[in-house]
Design a protein around this motif. Structure first.
Motif, PDB file in Angstrom:
ATOM      1  N   ALA A 127       0.826  -1.206   0.000  1.00 33.27           N
ATOM      2  CA  ALA A 127       0.000   0.000   0.000  1.00 33.27           C
ATOM      3  C   ALA A 127       0.860   1.256   0.000  1.00 33.27           C
ATOM      4  O   ALA A 127       0.519   2.258  -0.637  1.00 33.27           O
ATOM      5  N   VAL A 128       1.964   1.221   0.731  1.00 34.21           N
ATOM      6  CA  VAL A 128       2.958   2.302   0.754  1.00 34.21           C
ATOM      7  C   VAL A 128       4.327   1.640   0.825  1.00 34.21           C
ATOM      8  O   VAL A 128       4.519   0.674   1.574  1.00 34.21           O
ATOM      9  N   GLN A 129       5.277   2.151   0.037  1.00 36.58           N
ATOM     10  CA  GLN A 129       6.619   1.578   0.099  1.00 36.58           C
ATOM     11  C   GLN A 129       7.678   2.636  -0.155  1.00 36.58           C
ATOM     12  O   GLN A 129       7.484   3.570  -0.927  1.00 36.58           O
ATOM     13  N   ASP A 130       8.774   2.474   0.572  1.00 39.61           N
ATOM     14  CA  ASP A 130       9.954   3.347   0.423  1.00 39.61           C
ATOM     15  C   ASP A 130       9.568   4.824   0.489  1.00 39.61           C
ATOM     16  O   ASP A 130      10.017   5.641  -0.326  1.00 39.61           O
ATOM     17  N   PHE A 131       8.727   5.177   1.484  1.00 41.03           N
ATOM     18  CA  PHE A 131       8.261   6.561   1.609  1.00 41.03           C
ATOM     19  C   PHE A 131       9.193   7.332   2.535  1.00 41.03           C
ATOM     20  O   PHE A 131       9.350   6.987   3.708  1.00 41.03           O
ATOM     21  N   ASN A 132       9.817   8.378   1.994  1.00 38.81           N
ATOM     22  CA  ASN A 132      10.759   9.203   2.754  1.00 38.81           C
ATOM     23  C   ASN A 132      10.270  10.644   2.787  1.00 38.81           C
ATOM     24  O   ASN A 132       9.933  11.225   1.749  1.00 38.81           O
ATOM     25  N   LEU A 133      10.224  11.204   3.995  1.00 34.77           N
ATOM     26  CA  LEU A 133       9.696  12.553   4.170  1.00 34.77           C
ATOM     27  C   LEU A 133      10.380  13.217   5.361  1.00 34.77           C
ATOM     28  O   LEU A 133      10.633  12.563   6.385  1.00 34.77           O
ATOM     29  N   SER A 134      10.679  14.497   5.231  1.00 32.64           N
ATOM     30  CA  SER A 134      11.224  15.280   6.339  1.00 32.64           C
ATOM     31  C   SER A 134      10.488  16.607   6.402  1.00 32.64           C
ATOM     32  O   SER A 134      10.369  17.299   5.376  1.00 32.64           O
ATOM     33  N   VAL A 188       3.867  21.398   4.332  1.00 29.92           N
ATOM     34  CA  VAL A 188       4.153  20.530   3.186  1.00 29.92           C
ATOM     35  C   VAL A 188       2.864  19.870   2.716  1.00 29.92           C
ATOM     36  O   VAL A 188       2.044  19.418   3.525  1.00 29.92           O
ATOM     37  N   GLY A 189       2.664  19.805   1.414  1.00 32.92           N
ATOM     38  CA  GLY A 189       1.496  19.157   0.842  1.00 32.92           C
ATOM     39  C   GLY A 189       1.809  17.737   0.416  1.00 32.92           C
ATOM     40  O   GLY A 189       2.909  17.459  -0.071  1.00 32.92           O
ATOM     41  N   LEU A 190       0.847  16.851   0.603  1.00 29.34           N
ATOM     42  CA  LEU A 190       0.953  15.470   0.138  1.00 29.34           C
ATOM     43  C   LEU A 190      -0.229  15.234  -0.801  1.00 29.34           C
ATOM     44  O   LEU A 190      -1.379  15.226  -0.369  1.00 29.34           O
ATOM     45  N   ILE A 191       0.052  15.081  -2.086  1.00 34.02           N
ATOM     46  CA  ILE A 191      -1.024  14.963  -3.066  1.00 34.02           C
ATOM     47  C   ILE A 191      -0.835  13.707  -3.912  1.00 34.02           C
ATOM     48  O   ILE A 191       0.218  13.075  -3.903  1.00 34.02           O
ATOM     49  N   GLY A 192      -1.882  13.379  -4.652  1.00 38.57           N
ATOM     50  CA  GLY A 192      -1.857  12.231  -5.541  1.00 38.57           C
ATOM     51  C   GLY A 192      -3.271  11.789  -5.860  1.00 38.57           C
ATOM     52  O   GLY A 192      -4.237  12.263  -5.256  1.00 38.57           O
ATOM     53  N   PRO A 193      -3.436  10.881  -6.803  1.00 40.68           N
ATOM     54  CA  PRO A 193      -4.772  10.416  -7.195  1.00 40.68           C
ATOM     55  C   PRO A 193      -5.477   9.703  -6.040  1.00 40.68           C
ATOM     56  O   PRO A 193      -4.847   9.295  -5.056  1.00 40.68           O
ATOM     57  N   ASN A 194      -6.784   9.551  -6.163  1.00 44.44           N
ATOM     58  CA  ASN A 194      -7.523   8.750  -5.193  1.00 44.44           C
ATOM     59  C   ASN A 194      -6.948   7.336  -5.171  1.00 44.44           C
ATOM     60  O   ASN A 194      -6.682   6.747  -6.226  1.00 44.44           O
ATOM     61  N   GLY A 195      -6.758   6.800  -3.957  1.00 47.07           N
ATOM     62  CA  GLY A 195      -6.205   5.461  -3.825  1.00 47.07           C
ATOM     63  C   GLY A 195      -4.697   5.391  -3.924  1.00 47.07           C
ATOM     64  O   GLY A 195      -4.122   4.305  -3.935  1.00 47.07           O
ATOM     65  N   ALA A 196      -4.036   6.551  -3.971  1.00 47.17           N
ATOM     66  CA  ALA A 196      -2.575   6.564  -4.121  1.00 47.17           C
ATOM     67  C   ALA A 196      -1.851   6.157  -2.847  1.00 47.17           C
ATOM     68  O   ALA A 196      -0.671   5.799  -2.886  1.00 47.17           O
ATOM     69  N   GLY A 197      -2.540   6.237  -1.703  1.00 45.52           N
ATOM     70  CA  GLY A 197      -1.901   5.862  -0.440  1.00 45.52           C
ATOM     71  C   GLY A 197      -1.720   7.005   0.531  1.00 45.52           C
ATOM     72  O   GLY A 197      -1.058   6.851   1.565  1.00 45.52           O
ATOM     73  N   LYS A 198      -2.323   8.162   0.260  1.00 46.28           N
ATOM     74  CA  LYS A 198      -2.113   9.339   1.099  1.00 46.28           C
ATOM     75  C   LYS A 198      -2.635   9.133   2.529  1.00 46.28           C
ATOM     76  O   LYS A 198      -1.937   9.400   3.508  1.00 46.28           O
ATOM     77  N   GLY A 228       1.331   4.271  -3.913  1.00 49.00           N
ATOM     78  CA  GLY A 228       2.085   4.097  -2.682  1.00 49.00           C
ATOM     79  C   GLY A 228       3.532   4.518  -2.729  1.00 49.00           C
ATOM     80  O   GLY A 228       4.266   4.346  -1.755  1.00 49.00           O
ATOM     81  N   GLN A 229       3.971   5.099  -3.852  1.00 51.09           N
ATOM     82  CA  GLN A 229       5.365   5.506  -3.982  1.00 51.09           C
ATOM     83  C   GLN A 229       5.470   6.970  -4.380  1.00 51.09           C
ATOM     84  O   GLN A 229       4.621   7.485  -5.118  1.00 51.09           O
ATOM     85  N   THR A 230       6.503   7.636  -3.906  1.00 50.44           N
ATOM     86  CA  THR A 230       6.745   9.030  -4.269  1.00 50.44           C
ATOM     87  C   THR A 230       7.191   9.108  -5.729  1.00 50.44           C
ATOM     88  O   THR A 230       8.122   8.416  -6.139  1.00 50.44           O
ATOM     89  N   ILE A 231       6.498   9.955  -6.495  1.00 53.53           N
ATOM     90  CA  ILE A 231       6.892  10.133  -7.896  1.00 53.53           C
ATOM     91  C   ILE A 231       7.486  11.514  -8.150  1.00 53.53           C
ATOM     92  O   ILE A 231       8.104  11.746  -9.188  1.00 53.53           O
TER      93      ILE A 231
END
Length: 257
Positions: A23-30, A37-47, A233-236
């Protein structure tokens, strides 16, 4: 960005798997103090899954969540709150049969220093503590322009004001990080503008770190200093608003919809 050496909130290779599905993998955030900071993405992206990992609702199957450099993996939800992580939800979760100020005062439960006997007998210690909590709650309501609604039922508030009440209650936990999950969902333009003002005031006055999930791109681009985009589930992509709005991968996955 803050000059702090250690991020207030940090994730390292964070991930969670449900029945073999990543569902989420290799997510890095500081995120640093005072940053939005905004976290965006399509519906179902894992936000929202990310938010659940950052608040102890889900236990990561890989990676680490750190607050001020201290790992939080394995902590319960209430321990995340006590450590300084607060959130709002996509669906409003207020105590509708309680007044506006009572909803905010709930957040100060950990600050109550009188006992059951003090409460039953209404001792001076009880009244002093209640007066202090009421004053703090009114200050938070004022930030969200709800002080004149303090004694009405939460259920009687318009939708936009209920959203702001959720934020005021979250502030009462004395958090270091505030996670806002689609706070502008369902709002009209006037309510969205009032929310924008409220969020800016909170960031400027409290200097906390804020992570925002939102589909209103006008709001995101106007308020966020940095934006991180996830898909499947991944940062693009990650960068400044202008960079994100022109990123081909982001346009193809989300902004071009």
């Amino acid at each position: 960005m803050s000059e702090a050496k250690t991020p207030v909130l940090e994730t390292r290779r964070l991930g969670v798997t449900f029945g073999g599905l990543h569902a989420v993998q290799d997510f890095n955030l500081s995120i640093y103090s005072g940053e939005l900071v905004g976290l965006i993405g399509p519906n179902g992206a894992g936000k929202t899954t990310v938010f659940n990992l950052l608040t102890g609702v889900y236990v990561p199957t890989e990676g680490t969540v750190l607050l001020d450099g201290v790992p939080l993996n394995g902590k319960k939800v209430h321990q995340f709150v006590e450590a300084g992580v607060a959130r709002t939800f996509q669906n409003i979760r207020l105590f509708h049969d309680m007044t506006v100020i009572e909803n905010v005062k709930v957040a100060f439960t950990k600050d109550i220093h009188y006992g059951l006997l003090d409460s039953l007998l209404r001792t001076p210690k009880y009244w002093k503590a209640e007066a202090e909590i009421t004053e703090k709650a009114m200050e938070l309501l004022a930030i969200c322009h709800l002080e004149d609604k303090a004694n009405v039922l939460a259920s009687s508030l318009p939708y936009g004001q209920q959203r702001k009440l959720e934020i005021a209650r979250a502030l009462g936990t004395n958090m270091k990080v505030l996670l806002l999950d689609e706070p502008a969902a369902g709002m009209n333009p006037t309510e969205t503008a009032e929310l924008l003002d409220c969020i800016n005031t909170i960031r400027d006055q409290f200097g906390i770190a804020i992570l925002l999930i939102e589909h209103d791109m006008s709001l995101v681009m106007n308020i966020c200093e940095r934006i991180q985009v996830i898909d499947y589930g991944q940062t693009i992509a990650s960068g400044l608003p202008k960079e994100i709005s022109n990123d081909p991968k982001v346009i193809a996955a989300y902004l071009g919809e």
